[in-house]
Design an enzyme around this catalytic site. Structure first.
Site, short mmCIF file in Angstrom:
data_model
loop_
_atom_site.label_atom_id
_atom_site.label_comp_id
_atom_site.label_asym_id
_atom_site.label_seq_id
_atom_site.Cartn_x
_atom_site.Cartn_y
_atom_site.Cartn_z
N THR A 70 -20.40 -19.74 12.70
CA THR A 70 -21.52 -19.88 13.45
C THR A 70 -21.63 -21.16 14.12
OG1 THR A 70 -22.93 -18.17 12.44
CG2 THR A 70 -23.87 -19.78 13.88
N SER A 72 -16.74 -15.97 9.11
CA SER A 72 -16.43 -16.20 7.37
C SER A 72 -16.44 -14.92 6.75
CB SER A 72 -17.18 -17.31 6.71
OG SER A 72 -18.38 -16.86 6.37
N THR A 97 -21.44 -19.71 7.23
CA THR A 97 -22.32 -19.91 6.11
C THR A 97 -22.24 -18.59 5.17
OG1 THR A 97 -24.17 -18.86 7.41
CG2 THR A 97 -23.92 -21.35 7.38
N ASP A 98 -21.77 -17.52 5.78
CA ASP A 98 -21.78 -16.25 5.16
C ASP A 98 -20.94 -16.56 3.83
OD1 ASP A 98 -23.64 -15.32 6.58
OD2 ASP A 98 -22.29 -13.82 7.90
#
Ligand code: ASP
Length: 291
Positions: free
Chosen positions: A16, A57, A88-89
């Protein structure tokens, strides 16, 4: 007296933080989209960027962990610290895997990302990048994850919020550093001790299945996993490590162990840890030979 700027390498992988809206939603871009922010940071650091990947990710797999770990290992000699921007995932998975792939790493490697793209005026990306660069400039060795003004060990971070800015928590471990009115304060007790030369351990097995136990789970699932060729099964059991031992509950686990598969039992609770010696159900499991 002018201080020599620290040399920091930024490895980008997408996520992101480097995304812009596309036809089907947010899409990751290369480091050009981060340039405006990096320009400001160049006042403080001597920054080199290298685009390793350009992925959401969710699309990062063990093969990509190997690419990232190799890039860190091979390029580290020329820098004081490395920042890895990442979605971040799955950042907690990558940071954890890279921790174990780079034992005795001799410089800071700091993963970061953001919940809102840098392209958004309200983005948390600038803050997170600043925290990550500050940690990378400390020279403290280890693999870390920086988010929301906190720095944690890469192998302790867990994503706990899908949209909140405090998206990661350091589970069962103190923060490695925090930003306060005193600036970046490092907790030396958390910094890993280097015991020898840095190593790259690239070998990874993907043949491990993570099974979250639910009440009434069919023991047949274990036959299916054995049939699929898994070499290891990690069971996220209840509480201290409870598993249904009544009826045919243990048959599947017994069969998996008899087939030579490593069965590891942990807890599905986020905090604290399992202890199979407290309850009868746990001791039954230990008798079967689970780890
Ligand atoms: N889907 C994004 C990713 O993991 C989410 C993020 O970066 O926050 O790449």
């Amino acid at each position: 007296r002018t201080m020599q700027k620290k040399k920091i390498l930024l490895l980008t992988t997408g996520g992101t933080i480097a995304s812009k809206p596309g036809g089907e939603g947010l899409e990751p871009h290369r480091s050009e989209v981060m340039e405006r922010e990096l320009e400001q940071l160049r006042t403080y650091y001597d920054i080199t960027t290298r685009d390793v990947l350009c992925l959401d990710s969710s699309n990062i797999r063990p093969q990509e962990w190997q690419l990232i770990a190799r890039a860190i290992f091979e390029l580290r000699g020329d820098y004081d610290g490395i920042v890895v921007s990442h979605g971040t995932d799955t950042m907690a998975y990558t940071a954890s895997a890279v921790t174990f792939m780079l034992p005795d790493i001799d410089l800071p490697v700091v993963f970061t990302g953001s919940q809102l793209p840098l392209a958004d005026v309200l983005s948390d990306g600038p803050d997170n990048l600043r925290t990550a660069f500050a940690m990378a400039a400390t020279g403290k060795p280890g693999v870390f994850l920086a988010f929301d003004r906190k720095v944690m060990l890469g192998c302790r971070g867990v994503k706990v919020r899908a949209t909140g800015f405090s998206a990661f928590e350091s589970v069962n471990a103190r923060y490695a550093a925090q930003i306060t009115g005193l600036g970046l304060t490092v907790d030396e007790r958390v910094i890993p001790r280097v015991k020898g030369p840095a190593r790259l351990m690239e070998g990874i097995s993907s043949d491990v299945f993570l099974l979250k136990l639910t009440p009434g789970l069919s023991p047949k699932i274990f036959d299916a996993l054995v049939g699929m060729g898994y070499k290891g099964i990690v069971i996220e059991a209840f509480g201290l490590g409870g598993v249904n031992v009544l009826n045919e509950g243990l048959d599947g686990i017994r069969a998996a162990i008899d087939a030579g598969i490593s069965v590891v039992v942990t807890t599905q609770c986020l905090y604290d840890s399992s202890n199979l010696q407290v309850y009868q159900v746990g001791n039954r499991l230990l008798e079967l030979g689970v780890i």
